[in-house]
Design a protein around this motif. Structure first.
Motif, PDB file in Angstrom:
ATOM      1  N   ASN A 220       0.961  -1.021  -0.318  1.00  0.00           N
ATOM      2  CA  ASN A 220      -0.222  -0.135   0.172  1.00  0.00           C
ATOM      3  C   ASN A 220       0.492   1.145  -0.068  1.00  0.00           C
ATOM      4  O   ASN A 220       0.158   2.261   0.571  1.00  0.00           O
ATOM      5  CB  ASN A 220      -1.272  -0.004   1.288  1.00  0.00           C
ATOM      6  N   LYS A 221       2.169   1.204  -0.336  1.00  0.00           N
ATOM      7  CA  LYS A 221       3.044   1.912  -0.399  1.00  0.00           C
ATOM      8  C   LYS A 221       3.720   2.757  -1.513  1.00  0.00           C
ATOM      9  O   LYS A 221       3.177   1.574  -2.375  1.00  0.00           O
ATOM     10  CB  LYS A 221       3.529   2.122   0.974  1.00  0.00           C
ATOM     11  N   SER A 222       4.101   3.511  -1.912  1.00  0.00           N
ATOM     12  CA  SER A 222       4.891   4.069  -3.507  1.00  0.00           C
ATOM     13  C   SER A 222       5.629   3.161  -3.708  1.00  0.00           C
ATOM     14  O   SER A 222       6.685   2.983  -2.291  1.00  0.00           O
ATOM     15  CB  SER A 222       4.842   5.730  -3.483  1.00  0.00           C
ATOM     16  N   VAL A 243       1.322   0.933  -6.760  1.00  0.00           N
ATOM     17  CA  VAL A 243       1.733   0.311  -5.566  1.00  0.00           C
ATOM     18  C   VAL A 243       1.154  -0.911  -5.359  1.00  0.00           C
ATOM     19  O   VAL A 243      -0.003  -1.087  -5.647  1.00  0.00           O
ATOM     20  CB  VAL A 243       0.506   1.395  -5.018  1.00  0.00           C
ATOM     21  N   LYS A 246      -3.218  -1.665  -2.406  1.00  0.00           N
ATOM     22  CA  LYS A 246      -4.754  -0.530  -2.327  1.00  0.00           C
ATOM     23  C   LYS A 246      -3.543   0.449  -1.889  1.00  0.00           C
ATOM     24  O   LYS A 246      -2.888   1.142  -1.968  1.00  0.00           O
ATOM     25  CB  LYS A 246      -5.222  -0.957  -1.278  1.00  0.00           C
ATOM     26  N   ALA A 247      -3.542   1.474  -3.076  1.00  0.00           N
ATOM     27  CA  ALA A 247      -3.461   3.216  -3.519  1.00  0.00           C
ATOM     28  C   ALA A 247      -4.078   3.795  -2.814  1.00  0.00           C
ATOM     29  O   ALA A 247      -5.561   3.175  -2.857  1.00  0.00           O
ATOM     30  CB  ALA A 247      -3.018   3.485  -4.787  1.00  0.00           C
ATOM     31  N   THR A 248      -3.366   4.571  -1.498  1.00  0.00           N
ATOM     32  CA  THR A 248      -4.561   5.971  -1.267  1.00  0.00           C
ATOM     33  C   THR A 248      -5.108   7.063  -1.977  1.00  0.00           C
ATOM     34  O   THR A 248      -4.075   7.033  -2.689  1.00  0.00           O
ATOM     35  CB  THR A 248      -2.896   6.728   0.089  1.00  0.00           C
ATOM     36  N   GLU A 249      -5.761   7.746  -1.361  1.00  0.00           N
ATOM     37  CA  GLU A 249      -5.793   8.671  -2.282  1.00  0.00           C
ATOM     38  C   GLU A 249      -4.712   9.636  -2.133  1.00  0.00           C
ATOM     39  O   GLU A 249      -4.746  10.315  -3.384  1.00  0.00           O
ATOM     40  CB  GLU A 249      -6.897   9.904  -1.746  1.00  0.00           C
ATOM     41  N   LYS A 250      -4.097   9.836  -1.334  1.00  0.00           N
ATOM     42  CA  LYS A 250      -3.297  10.932  -2.076  1.00  0.00           C
ATOM     43  C   LYS A 250      -1.756  10.700  -2.891  1.00  0.00           C
ATOM     44  O   LYS A 250      -1.639  11.354  -3.660  1.00  0.00           O
ATOM     45  CB  LYS A 250      -1.908  11.256  -0.512  1.00  0.00           C
ATOM     46  N   TYR A 251      -1.661   9.286  -2.692  1.00  0.00           N
ATOM     47  CA  TYR A 251      -0.712   8.449  -3.933  1.00  0.00           C
ATOM     48  C   TYR A 251      -1.377   9.079  -4.910  1.00  0.00           C
ATOM     49  O   TYR A 251      -0.953   8.900  -5.952  1.00  0.00           O
ATOM     50  CB  TYR A 251      -0.569   7.019  -3.272  1.00  0.00           C
ATOM     51  N   ARG A 253      -3.530  10.607  -6.192  1.00  0.00           N
ATOM     52  CA  ARG A 253      -4.058  12.256  -6.542  1.00  0.00           C
ATOM     53  C   ARG A 253      -2.522  12.481  -7.366  1.00  0.00           C
ATOM     54  O   ARG A 253      -2.377  13.329  -8.167  1.00  0.00           O
ATOM     55  CB  ARG A 253      -3.781  13.247  -5.321  1.00  0.00           C
ATOM     56  N   TRP A 338       7.516  10.770   3.146  1.00  0.00           N
ATOM     57  CA  TRP A 338       6.557   9.839   2.582  1.00  0.00           C
ATOM     58  C   TRP A 338       6.107   8.593   1.542  1.00  0.00           C
ATOM     59  O   TRP A 338       6.544   8.128   1.171  1.00  0.00           O
ATOM     60  CB  TRP A 338       5.262  11.236   1.828  1.00  0.00           C
TER      61      TRP A 338
END
Length: 366
Positions: A220-222, A243, A246-251, A253, A338
């Motif tokens: 789940n991280k870049s 990722v 699951k990619a976060t919304e921040k990633y 974006r 990050w």
């Protein structure tokens, strides 16, 4: 490859400058002009040099280790073997060839070597003249044969990534993934890597040129993978960012913002546009998104026999692009603590736009 045609262009430039011959020591220039594939062990240990006279045939000077390689690669050149060092052979050979003014690649030759060579040859009445970018100016525009070789290198690079992509898991470390990539490159026929592969997970991806370590691939991280290989002498270079999990919304974006910037840069590319203008198009998108200070490198660089060569796409590049140039387009955003996102493809500059050499879209599924 029409090596003799390339040599004639160099010879014409030498005659215009009233220089008797050029000593070619840079490996990429050597291969460009002759097809000689001998490899150097760094700038201090050469596998040979070319002497390109202003008129006449070329000479390849090497030592016993590379004799067969030289004779096989360049059967139309005169091969000389030095047994007491390169300088001793130059002292004996240059007067025979009636060379009194010798140009050398000052941007590649070590200062200590140039100094010793100059003082020794001066005793023989031979003047050493420093030259820069005489061959590189020819290499910057690729012909269609070179473009096809670059296309093949890019395609093989993509095949390696596509094979590796489904095997990536949190059980692997960065260095293990980098090793798997580079091993598969060789198994698939690559001569070597274009550069040391970059694999950076999580916050490590905030380092544009991160060195793979023992950190395990984070879920789940870049994850940034920057990879390239050499095929038939020509390099490829691409970066894939995604990722695992699951990619976060921040990633999502940031990934979309970087992709938007990449597309803006691509749309600007065509003959007559400066590298600065292409860079600005992409950089503006990232700046408008609020991350201008987090994109600190140039947008791209040339690729050919070397993985980093002219032209450059950067705020400092005022040179106009010409058809046949090959450039990377690789915007990025890097957030300390990050992680980062960088996307990179290679393209050919055409008269009215560009040709994308990359076809893989695995990394765009976000």
């Amino acid at each position: 490859m029409n090596y003799k045609k390339r040599i004639k262009k160099v010879q014409a430039r030498l005659r215009r400058r009233k220089i008797d011959a050029l000593l070619v020591s840079q490996p990429e220039n050597r291969r460009y002009l002759s097809g000689y594939k001998g490899g150097d062990h760094g700038i201090g240990e050469t596998s040979g040099v070319l002497i390109i006279p202003a008129s006449g045939s070329i000479h390849l000077l090497t030592d016993f280790r590379y004799q067969l390689q030289a004779e096989q690669d360049v059967p139309w050149a005169t091969v000389h073997i030095y047994r007491k060092g390169l300088l001793k052979l130059l002292v004996d050979l240059l007067p025979e060839l009636k060379i009194t003014i010798l140009g050398f690649e000052s941007h590649y030759t070590l200062h200590s070597v140039a100094g010793k060579m100059s003082s020794t040859l001066k005793k023989k009445g031979i003047r050493l003249v420093p030259l820069t970018n005489l061959v590189e100016k020819l290499r910057i525009i690729k012909d269609e044969d070179e473009i096809e070789l670059l296309r093949q290198s890019v395609r093989l690079n993509e095949k390696v990534f596509q094979k590796i992509f489904p095997t990536i898991s949190g059980k692997m470390t960065e260095i293990e993934l980098a090793l798997a990539i580079e091993t598969l490159m060789r198994r698939k026929g690559a001569e070597s890597t274009s550069f040391d592969s970059i694999v950076a997970t999580g916050k490590n991806s905030a380092l544009p040129h991160a060195v793979p370590g023992r950190t395990k691939i984070k879920k789940n991280k870049s994850l940034t993978i920057d990879m390239g290989l050499v095929l038939n002498g020509y390099c490829s270079d691409m970066t894939r960012n995604f990722v695992p999990g699951k990619a976060t919304e921040k990633y999502i974006r940031l990934h979309r913002l970087v992709r938007k910037a990449q597309l803006a840069g691509l749309e600007k590319i065509r003959t007559g546009v400066t590298g600065k203008e292409v860079d600005h198009a992409a950089r503006t998108v990232i700046a408008d998104g609020g991350y201008g200070t987090m994109f600190g490198h140039g947008l791209g660089h040339g690729v050919g026999l070397a993985v980093h060569e002219e032209p450059r796409l950067s705020p400092l590049s005022r040179k106009k692009l010409k058809a046949g140039m090959i450039v990377t387009v690789e915007p990025g955003i890097y957030l300390p603590g990050w992680g980062g996102v960088r996307l990179e493809n290679m393209v050919v500059v055409r008269e009215d736009g560009y040709e994308n050499l990359n076809t893989d879209t695995t990394w765009l599924d976000i």
